[in-house]
Design an enzyme around this catalytic site. Structure first.
Site, mmCIF file in Angstrom:
data_model
loop_
_atom_site.group_PDB
_atom_site.id
_atom_site.type_symbol
_atom_site.label_atom_id
_atom_site.label_comp_id
_atom_site.label_asym_id
_atom_site.label_seq_id
_atom_site.Cartn_x
_atom_site.Cartn_y
_atom_site.Cartn_z
ATOM 1 N N SER A 1 0.871 -1.173 0.000
ATOM 2 C CA SER A 1 0.000 0.000 0.000
ATOM 3 C C SER A 1 0.902 1.215 0.000
ATOM 4 O O SER A 1 2.085 1.118 0.374
ATOM 5 C CB SER A 1 -0.862 0.005 1.270
ATOM 6 O OG SER A 1 -1.474 1.267 1.464
ATOM 7 N N TYR B 1 -2.081 -1.037 10.331
ATOM 8 C CA TYR B 1 -2.010 -1.175 8.867
ATOM 9 C C TYR B 1 -0.668 -0.655 8.346
ATOM 10 O O TYR B 1 -0.003 -1.318 7.540
ATOM 11 C CB TYR B 1 -3.184 -0.416 8.251
ATOM 12 C CG TYR B 1 -3.422 -0.655 6.785
ATOM 13 C CD1 TYR B 1 -4.143 -1.771 6.351
ATOM 14 C CD2 TYR B 1 -2.964 0.240 5.826
ATOM 15 C CE1 TYR B 1 -4.388 -1.982 4.997
ATOM 16 C CE2 TYR B 1 -3.204 0.034 4.471
ATOM 17 C CZ TYR B 1 -3.922 -1.075 4.064
ATOM 18 O OH TYR B 1 -4.165 -1.285 2.716
HETATM 19 P P1 NAD Z 1 -11.243 -6.537 -0.117
HETATM 20 O O1 NAD Z 1 -11.794 -6.337 1.257
HETATM 21 O O2 NAD Z 1 -12.084 -6.243 -1.298
HETATM 22 O O3 NAD Z 1 -10.680 -8.043 -0.258
HETATM 23 C C1 NAD Z 1 -9.911 -8.629 0.769
HETATM 24 C C2 NAD Z 1 -9.704 -10.105 0.455
HETATM 25 O O4 NAD Z 1 -8.921 -10.685 1.519
HETATM 26 C C3 NAD Z 1 -11.005 -10.911 0.390
HETATM 27 O O5 NAD Z 1 -10.892 -11.897 -0.612
HETATM 28 C C4 NAD Z 1 -11.068 -11.568 1.758
HETATM 29 O O6 NAD Z 1 -11.814 -12.769 1.785
HETATM 30 C C5 NAD Z 1 -9.589 -11.845 2.005
HETATM 31 N N1 NAD Z 1 -9.298 -12.042 3.435
HETATM 32 C C6 NAD Z 1 -9.445 -11.166 4.450
HETATM 33 N N2 NAD Z 1 -9.129 -11.743 5.625
HETATM 34 C C7 NAD Z 1 -8.758 -13.019 5.340
HETATM 35 C C8 NAD Z 1 -8.324 -14.129 6.127
HETATM 36 N N3 NAD Z 1 -8.218 -14.065 7.455
HETATM 37 N N4 NAD Z 1 -8.047 -15.284 5.494
HETATM 38 C C9 NAD Z 1 -8.185 -15.397 4.164
HETATM 39 N N5 NAD Z 1 -8.581 -14.379 3.366
HETATM 40 C C10 NAD Z 1 -8.863 -13.216 3.949
HETATM 41 O O7 NAD Z 1 -9.895 -5.662 -0.114
HETATM 42 P P2 NAD Z 1 -9.071 -4.961 -1.306
HETATM 43 O O8 NAD Z 1 -9.324 -3.513 -1.229
HETATM 44 O O9 NAD Z 1 -9.220 -5.679 -2.590
HETATM 45 O O10 NAD Z 1 -7.598 -5.154 -0.724
HETATM 46 C C11 NAD Z 1 -6.691 -6.115 -1.216
HETATM 47 C C12 NAD Z 1 -5.291 -5.731 -0.751
HETATM 48 O O11 NAD Z 1 -4.934 -4.460 -1.286
HETATM 49 C C13 NAD Z 1 -5.167 -5.602 0.767
HETATM 50 O O12 NAD Z 1 -3.925 -6.120 1.193
HETATM 51 C C14 NAD Z 1 -5.212 -4.113 0.989
HETATM 52 O O13 NAD Z 1 -4.544 -3.722 2.160
HETATM 53 C C15 NAD Z 1 -4.504 -3.618 -0.256
HETATM 54 N N6 NAD Z 1 -4.793 -2.228 -0.601
HETATM 55 C C16 NAD Z 1 -6.073 -1.808 -0.861
HETATM 56 C C17 NAD Z 1 -6.295 -0.469 -1.172
HETATM 57 C C18 NAD Z 1 -7.671 0.072 -1.482
HETATM 58 O O14 NAD Z 1 -7.801 1.299 -1.597
HETATM 59 N N7 NAD Z 1 -8.675 -0.735 -1.642
HETATM 60 C C19 NAD Z 1 -5.216 0.413 -1.227
HETATM 61 C C20 NAD Z 1 -3.942 -0.048 -0.944
HETATM 62 C C21 NAD Z 1 -3.740 -1.372 -0.648
#
Ligand code: NAD
Length: 259
Positions: free
Chosen positions: A141, A154
């Site tokens: 991130s 985080y």
């Molecule tokens: P999301 O909430 O849409 O998806 C998260 C995924 O992780 C889901 O498939 C969920 O089932 C899985 N997950 C969560 N806890 C789990 C566990 N204990 N065991 C197994 N699976 C688990 O989130 P997203 O926004 O797609 O985020 C994906 C990644 O990108 C994350 O690491 C997040 O920190 C990072 N990220 C997101 C953003 C954003 O703006 N959305 C920005 C920077 C980084």
């Protein structure tokens, strides 16, 4: 790139991980879908991917423990064979000031956002090393590079993930294995919804206004990134022209970390 690889993408039932899975499946790779999902959702997902030429598998292993990570590795090997590409994407968020941060949220965020990436890399690296080819991509991130208030766990986990990425890059540089972190700013996924809803509630504005406010407060480009953009970058990192990109932390953040 023309070769089909087996690719494990953690947290690929939703958001960025799901978009990455589609990119790799579209390119002909075998993909292991993974995430906390009901049987119904898992079945719908498999149907969504059935048209691609590669094979797919699904695991609902909870990767907040070392045993859960081992389960995911076993499920993956059974479904699509040993993965030569690992994409550590699963992650969660919780926002609160450090002096009020719940201990269990701290532990959970460190476990899922950081330790799972370590355990999965550790377990999958030996086969990558003996094959003389591998790719590890950690979805970190912008919070792996800079901080925001209310995100102690985080930011700690994501800065840690960037550090882990660099070590994996160094240790495996002689085996044709690259390790890189992608550092997104705001990406339009369910993960950021609670933060949008908080702003809407606190400022009594609608969700579109709240979203614009959230994104614009940090990013010079006040536009959230499309999850597929992260998928395309991950795919590029697995292609031939990226074979000397390693140990990098690549921002995709509308200029956020340039400030
Ligand atoms: P999301 O909430 O849409 O998806 C998260 C995924 O992780 C889901 O498939 C969920 O089932 C899985 N997950 C969560 N806890 C789990 C566990 N204990 N065991 C197994 N699976 C688990 O989130 P997203 O926004 O797609 O985020 C994906 C990644 O990108 C994350 O690491 C997040 O920190 C990072 N990220 C997101 C953003 C954003 O703006 N959305 C920005 C920077 C980084």
């Amino acid at each position: 790139q023309n070769q089909s690889h087996s690719v494990l993408i953690t947290g690929s039932t939703s958001g960025i991980g799901l978009a990455i899975a589609h990119c790799f499946a579209r390119a002909g790779h075998h993909v292991m879908l993974h995430g906390l999902a009901s049987d119904e959702t898992a079945q719908a997902l498999r149907a969504e991917f059935a048209g691609y030429s590669g094979n797919q598998g699904f695991s609902a292993a909870d990767i907040s423990t070392e045993a859960g990570c081992a389960q995911l590795v076993a499920d993956t090997r059974e479904a699509i064979g040993n993965p030569s590409i690992l994409i550590n994407n699963a992650g969660i968020q919780h926002t609160a000031p450090a002096h009020e941060f719940p201990a269990e949220k701290w532990q959970q965020i460190l476990a899922i956002n950081l330790s799972a990436g370590f355990f999965l890399s550790r377990d999958l690296l030996p086969a990558m090393r003996s094959n003389g080819w591998g790719r590890i991509i950690n979805i970190a991130s912008v919070h792996g590079l800079v901080a925001s208030e209310h995100k102690s766990a985080y930011c700690a986990a994501k800065h840690g993930l960037v550090g882990l990425t660099k070590v994996l890059a160094l240790e495996n540089a002689d085996r044709n294995i690259t390790a890189n972190a992608i550092c997104p700013g705001w990406v339009e996924t369910p993960l950021i919804q609670p933060q949008i809803e908080n702003i809407a509630r606190e400022q009594q504005v609608d969700l579109d206004t709240a979203r614009a406010e959230l994104v614009g407060a940090k990013q010079p480009m006040a536009r959230a990134t499309n999850p597929s953009a992260i998928g395309e970058l991950a795919l590029y990192l697995c292609g031939e022209f990226a074979n000397t990109i390693t140990g990098a932390a690549l921002p995709v953040d509308g200029g956020w970390s340039a400030q």
